[in-house]
Design an enzyme around this catalytic site. Structure first.
Site, PDB file in Angstrom:
ATOM      1  N   ASP A  61      -6.666  -3.169   3.452  1.00  0.00           N
ATOM      2  CA  ASP A  61      -5.577  -4.085   3.120  1.00  0.00           C
ATOM      3  C   ASP A  61      -5.798  -5.487   3.681  1.00  0.00           C
ATOM      4  O   ASP A  61      -5.154  -6.440   3.242  1.00  0.00           O
ATOM      5  CB  ASP A  61      -4.245  -3.562   3.678  1.00  0.00           C
ATOM      6  CG  ASP A  61      -3.817  -2.262   3.036  1.00  0.00           C
ATOM      7  OD1 ASP A  61      -4.053  -2.113   1.830  1.00  0.00           O
ATOM      8  OD2 ASP A  61      -3.277  -1.403   3.743  1.00  0.00           O
ATOM      9  N   ASP A 111      -1.601  -1.093   5.968  1.00  0.00           N
ATOM     10  CA  ASP A 111      -1.945  -0.656   7.316  1.00  0.00           C
ATOM     11  C   ASP A 111      -3.436  -0.442   7.526  1.00  0.00           C
ATOM     12  O   ASP A 111      -3.884  -0.346   8.665  1.00  0.00           O
ATOM     13  CB  ASP A 111      -1.195   0.633   7.666  1.00  0.00           C
ATOM     14  CG  ASP A 111      -1.479   1.767   6.688  1.00  0.00           C
ATOM     15  OD1 ASP A 111      -2.238   1.543   5.729  1.00  0.00           O
ATOM     16  OD2 ASP A 111      -0.957   2.876   6.882  1.00  0.00           O
ATOM     17  N   ASP A 119       0.851  -1.171   0.000  1.00  0.00           N
ATOM     18  CA  ASP A 119       0.000   0.000   0.000  1.00  0.00           C
ATOM     19  C   ASP A 119       0.898   1.236   0.000  1.00  0.00           C
ATOM     20  O   ASP A 119       2.039   1.178   0.462  1.00  0.00           O
ATOM     21  CB  ASP A 119      -0.886  -0.019   1.257  1.00  0.00           C
ATOM     22  CG  ASP A 119      -1.893   1.106   1.251  1.00  0.00           C
ATOM     23  OD1 ASP A 119      -2.518   1.331   0.205  1.00  0.00           O
ATOM     24  OD2 ASP A 119      -2.059   1.766   2.293  1.00  0.00           O
TER      25      ASP A 119
END
Length: 876
Positions: free
Chosen positions: A617, A613, A333
């Protein structure tokens, strides 16, 4: 039609509610019966007993249990109670191994619990025309709720009225800047979550403005609930190491059963008593199965985990260590992982200068003046805690301006006192502007900041063409651009309007800000590439921003592509598989998109790691071969779904973790090679001796003692060898590469043959050539074979440290192996030279036999050193 693209009146009618009155008590009761509580359902967890039983599904363990049970039955039938020691020892080892496994898996899945805890505890709701605060779990579709800055959103809801509303949705969409919301926005049916500007979502928070909304989804019917369903559907896949050990167990089990059948047939043909031949077969089964292997590999992994904790990587599942070392793809990410998740002012352009200036602590007077005006026109603030940590309060774009001004010697509190604000017009999404009036040097100065295109139309002075070009250049470099303008007025209106203050402006300049990359990430990405690992950015942010960050970090190279979630949705699985290797950036993606990307790489045979995080995700973290969550900024959901947590939120930590994982896998190969080499030696020894002499050279308990004492301790110490310095200069091993690749399998067999020859020679000399007068030849031969096999294996553990000569790396460089070898030596001596030998069926020998055994014991060192010298064993 979906709630986000329905007419408000139609939606209220469909939900049978009213904006001013809300739901009636009777309607609420009816809906609560239909939809239940506004909570996420929990996944049923395995009990401790179930996890304990699961430990006995391993082929190795099942064969040992069967051998122990039959041994017990024979002892009871024969009433030979002195033989209880042997099967009891086998069962004790099996039970200890199971207990260790239960502890290893003791942390139950917590992802759904974490999602549940993120739900808002209370909500302001209108029911029966009255406003009240209730438990958020009591909300139902159709409830009218009120929201303001600082509130958590208790359920998915469609906005009915909003004023300058912004919602922090980075945990759900990946965007680092709060999303602007507008109750009057027209949203397309297929718009992704990040573009549904007339909706707010459960578990997110309101950072600015106020709103009234109607609840459209609760519990598992929210966007967060859908993610919970995705988590529920993603099972815990076995790691490559688990699969290889399971396969190894099956092969060894089959080999043991085949050998037992041959020995049993040979025994019957030669009229050996059934009980004796059965016990011999059991001893062979014990020889074939390295019963300590699962436990020793677990210990080696645990030791690696402890080392990784010191490097800020916290492992949740032990076998995942090896998987991380095999990672060939890292899907990361952007927000908070590769970037700092904090908007930072980096560029400024002042009217008339022609070029931009980097923001620093000592900017030019012109830029300082621009920052002063910009900071005065901000509601956000930056404060410092007692420990010196920055705390940004308010809109991130504003706090970035305030911080830049502070670094140039203009703290917000000081300039507010020096140039007090006397009037203002708040920001709203229609104007895309914010205005304040400040008294500066006795003049009423109107300061306006906002989007360049909106502000430029209201300016009468300034080189707007150049400013437009600079704005476009900044935007192409992924900067978020704000324009600043001003004018002076004689009087300050009591009720200022946009028409009065936001016209006839003088253009002052531009400021450009970005959520900057973590400074250590560029080096980490370069290290990954050197190690043959491809980094891939997967984010909910815009494609231009994501691409710019990816290029700066080295994730996106020439020839690589960046696509959006919508483009990905349009691809078939076959099209994705054909293009996935060329795509380095995925922007504006959904949770489902992330899982598709991970699985596309997995279909290519790659070991995929996913870092992240946010809540969004979590499903991909779960689906990946190994998921890495951020420990500081990461949500509990991400941590619960991941295999590993980076406790310092440092992307570079993943490089250390990969390096450690590769080193641990190399050590496991040494351990497995050492254990199987010794066990194959035991099998060949018993098998050949039975065929040649119809006698077993080693009893079951003797073999078990060798496996546990002289194998296990050195094997664990081997697993603590330091990681090789050049491990990150090698390509990752292929996903389907066998544990015995690179010639390890051949070496294991040859080492086994070497141990067998040495042991058979020892048994032959003790039982048939040099048997002392008056002693039992069989016991003498067994004692010689036991001592030779046990101690030669201990010395051989030093050979397994490296493919280099032990004299080149230092024979005693691994202090833990030195102590393990000493402990093994003492434990062998315990059963050789004390009365304990009687229980093990051993006898004292003559000095001549001990000297002969010593010569046989040191033979493996000589042979292996010669092989390394002539190149039969080559350095990697």
């Amino acid at each position: 039609m979906s709630a986000h693209n329905q007419n408000r009146e139609e939606l209220l009618g469909e939900l049978r509610t009213d904006e001013t009155v809300g739901l009636t008590a009777s309607r609420v009761a009816e809906l609560q019966a239909q939809f239940g509580e506004n909570r996420l359902r929990e996944k049923k967890k395995k009990t401790t007993l179930q996890r304990f039983v699961d430990q006995f599904k391993d082929v190795m363990i099942l064969i040992l249990i069967a051998a122990a049970i039959v041994s017990f039955a024979v002892v009871i039938a024969e009433k030979n109670w002195g033989e209880l020691f042997e099967p009891a020892l086998i069962l004790l080892i099996v039970i200890l191994n199971a207990v260790m496994g239960v502890y290893q898996e003791g942390k139950a899945e917590k992802a759904l619990d974490a999602l549940k805890n993120m739900s808002a505890p209370h909500a302001r709701v209108i029911r029966d025309g009255k406003e009240s605060v209730i438990d958020a779990a009591a909300l139902v579709p159709g409830d009218i709720i009120k929201l303001e800055a600082g509130d958590f959103v208790p359920a998915d809801a469609r906005l009915l009225r909003s004023t300058s509303l912004k919602s922090e949705e980075s945990a759900l969409t990946g965007e680092s800047v709060p999303s602007e919301k507008d109750a009057d926005a027209d949203v397309e049916e297929k718009a992704p979550i990040g573009d549904r500007t007339n909706m707010v979502f459960s578990g997110c928070s309101i950072t600015y403005g106020t709103a009234v909304a109607v609840v459209t989804g609760t519990g598992m019917n929210t966007e967060m609930g859908k993610i919970a369903n995705l988590l529920d559907g993603e099972g815990d896949a076995q790691t490559p190491l688990q699969k290889k050990l399971a396969q190894l167990g099956k092969y060894l089990g089959i080999m043991a059963l085949a050998a037992c059948a041959v020995i049993f047939a040979v025994g019957l043909i030669n009229d050996i008593p059934v009980l004796e031949i059965f016990m011999t077969s059991v001893s062979l089964a014990v020889s074939a199965i390295p019963e300590g292997l699962p436990a020793i590999v677990t210990i080696v992994l645990s030791i690696g985990v402890q080392r990784m904790v010191k490097k800020n990587a916290l492992i949740r599942r032990l076998p995942a260590v090896e998987t991380l070392g095999s990672a060939s793809i890292i899907c990361s990410d952007k927000t908070g992982t590769l970037t700092q998740n904090r908007m930072t002012l980096v560029k400024a352009y002042v009217e008339g200068q022609g070029t931009t200036e980097d923001i620093s602590t000592e900017n030019s007077e012109a830029v300082r003046a621009l920052l002063l005006h910009g900071a005065l026109c901000c509601d956000g603030s930056v404060v410092w805690n007692e420990d010196g940590a920055e705390q940004h309060i308010g809109d991130p774009t504003e706090t970035s301006i305030v911080l830049a001004a502070h670094k140039n010697g203009m703290p917000k509190d000081d300039i507010n006192k020096q140039y007090p604000r006397v009037a203002g017009i708040p920001f709203d999404s229609d104007r895309k502007l914010m205005t304040t009036v400040n008294v500066m040097d006795g003049k009423n100065v109107v300061i306006v900041k906002g989007a360049f295109d909106m502000l430029a139309a209201r300016c009468v002075k300034g080189d707007l063409d150049t400013a437009k070009r600079i704005t476009e250049e900044m935007s192409e470099n992924a900067l978020r651009v704000l324009a600043i303008a001003c004018k002076t007025v004689d009087t300050v209106p009591e009720n200022p309007t946009s028409e009065e203050l936001e016209n006839g402006l003088t253009f002052m300049g531009l400021v450009g800000m970005i959520d900057p990359p973590r400074p250590e990430c560029k080096v980490a990405v370069a290290t990954c590439r050197r190690a043959g690992i491809k980094p891939v950015m997967i984010t909910g942010d815009h494609v231009v921003t994501a691409s710019a960050i990816a290029r700066e970090l080295g994730i996106m190279e020439d020839g690589d592509r960046a696509i959006t979630g919508a483009e990905l949705d349009a691809m078939t699985e076959a099209e994705l598989d054909a293009n996935v290797e060329k795509i380095s950036v995925y922007a504006r993606v959904s949770p489902e998109n992330k899982i598709r990307i991970v699985k596309a790489w997995q279909r290519k045979g790659q070991v995929v790691s996913m870092t992240g995080d946010g809540v969004n995700d979590a499903p991909a973290l779960k689906a990946a071969d190994i998921g890495c969550a951020m420990g500081i900024t990461g949500t509990d959901v991400a941590k619960g779904a991941a295999d590993m947590t980076l406790t310092d939120d440092n992307f570079a930590t993943i490089v250390d973790a990969v390096q450690e994982g590769r080193g641990i896998y190399a050590n496991i190969r040494k351990v497995v090679g050492f254990l199987l080499g010794t066990n194959i030696g035991e099998v060949i020894t018993v098998f050949v001796a039975m065929l040649l002499w119809h006698e077993t050279p080693l009893l079951s308990m003797q073999l078990l003692w060798i496996n546990l004492v002289t194998d296990s301790l050195p094997a664990i110490a081997l697993g603590m060898e330091p990681v090789e310095a050049d491990v990150m200069d090698r390509k990752p091993k292929p996903k389907n590469e066998g544990l015995f690749a690179g010639g390890l399998g051949v070496r294991v067999v040859l080492m086994g043959a070497m141990f067998a020859i040495l042991s058979l020679v020892a048994f032959f000399l003790g039982s048939r050539v040099l048997t002392p007068a008056g002693m039992d030849p069989l016991k003498v031969g067994q004692t010689m074979a036991f001592m030779t096999l046990a101690l030669s294996q201990v010395l051989h553990s030093f050979n397994m440290r490296s493919d280099k000569s032990i004299f080149k790396i230092g024979p005693f460089g691994n202090s833990k192996l030195n102590w393990a070898a000493l402990a093994s030596l003492l434990l062998v001596c315990l059963v050789l030279f004390t009365p304990v030998r009687i229980a093990f069926g051993l006898v004292l020998l003559t000095p001549t036999l001990y000297l002969i055994a010593l010569g046989l014991i040191i033979t493996p060192i000589v042979i292996m050193e010669l092989c390394k010298l002539v190149g039969l064993i080559k350095e990697k």
